[in-house]
Motif scaffolding. Structure first.
Motif, short mmCIF file in Angstrom:
data_model
loop_
_atom_site.label_atom_id
_atom_site.label_comp_id
_atom_site.label_asym_id
_atom_site.label_seq_id
_atom_site.Cartn_x
_atom_site.Cartn_y
_atom_site.Cartn_z
N ASP A 58 -28.64 -40.17 -11.46
CA ASP A 58 -28.77 -41.42 -12.19
C ASP A 58 -27.64 -42.34 -11.71
O ASP A 58 -26.47 -42.02 -11.91
CB ASP A 58 -28.66 -41.16 -13.69
N ALA A 62 -21.81 -45.49 -16.42
CA ALA A 62 -21.63 -44.44 -17.43
C ALA A 62 -22.11 -44.83 -18.84
O ALA A 62 -22.77 -44.02 -19.50
CB ALA A 62 -20.18 -43.99 -17.47
N PHE A 65 -25.82 -44.47 -18.94
CA PHE A 65 -26.18 -43.07 -18.79
C PHE A 65 -26.00 -42.32 -20.10
O PHE A 65 -26.84 -41.50 -20.48
CB PHE A 65 -25.34 -42.43 -17.68
N HIS A 69 -30.69 -40.52 -20.73
CA HIS A 69 -30.88 -40.12 -19.35
C HIS A 69 -31.87 -38.96 -19.27
O HIS A 69 -32.20 -38.35 -20.27
CB HIS A 69 -29.55 -39.73 -18.69
N ASN A 75 -24.65 -38.16 -13.42
CA ASN A 75 -24.34 -39.58 -13.33
C ASN A 75 -23.42 -39.80 -12.15
O ASN A 75 -22.33 -39.25 -12.07
CB ASN A 75 -23.69 -40.06 -14.63
N SER A 147 -21.02 -35.70 -15.52
CA SER A 147 -20.65 -36.92 -14.82
C SER A 147 -20.01 -36.54 -13.50
O SER A 147 -19.08 -35.74 -13.45
CB SER A 147 -19.68 -37.75 -15.65
#
Length: 149
Positions: A58, A62, A65, A69, A75, A147
């Motif tokens: 994605d 942030a 996301f 998501h 991310n 992330s």
């Protein structure tokens, strides 16, 4: 031929506009003919996720996301994607789905991924907007999941 040059000189703005539009159309034609990634609908993306070990990236920022998501997506914002590529090298030969909000940033991300040697890159057509609103597919809400940035 003399009248053509006369027209160009008398209407130089129209002539310049025609030249620019022609150039952009030819460039788009070559880009689409030689691109190394493809776009797929959200439904085909789900099928691809079910069939194989697929990575979902994605490329939204942030905060977007975190709001929602795709399950198991990582991310990697487009602005920081090149920094995240080292962590994703194990997926160079596996299918990679790229999503953004509406499908525009993911095209740039897909170009970068294919340039870096990823072989099976797929852009989700319409992005998360299409995923959630058009196809009503499930999303994970409000979690700081994975992330890579």
């Amino acid at each position: 031929m003399e009248r053509f040059f006369e027209f160009v000189l008398n209407h130089y703005i129209y002539s310049l506009a025609l030249a620019v539009v022609t150039y952009l159309l030819i460039q788009e034609l070559f880009d689409s003919a030689f691109k190394k990634f493809s776009t797929i609908s959200p439904m085909l993306a789900v099928a691809k996720m079910n069939d194989s070990d697929t990575l979902i990236i994605d490329v939204r920022e942030a905060p977007d996301f975190v709001q929602s998501h795709i399950e198991n997506a990582i991310n990697a914002p487009l602005s920081k994607l090149s920094e995240s590529l080292k962590k994703l090298t194990e997926y160079k030969h596996k299918p990679v789905l790229v999503a953004c909000q509406n499908g525009t940033r993911s095209l740039s991300a897909a170009k970068l991924l294919t340039k870096e040697g990823f072989e099976q890159v797929f852009v989700i057509n319409g992005g998360m907007q299409s995923w959630e609103e058009d196809y009503k597919l499930p999303v994970k809400l409000g979690s700081k999941n994975k992330s890579n940035a």
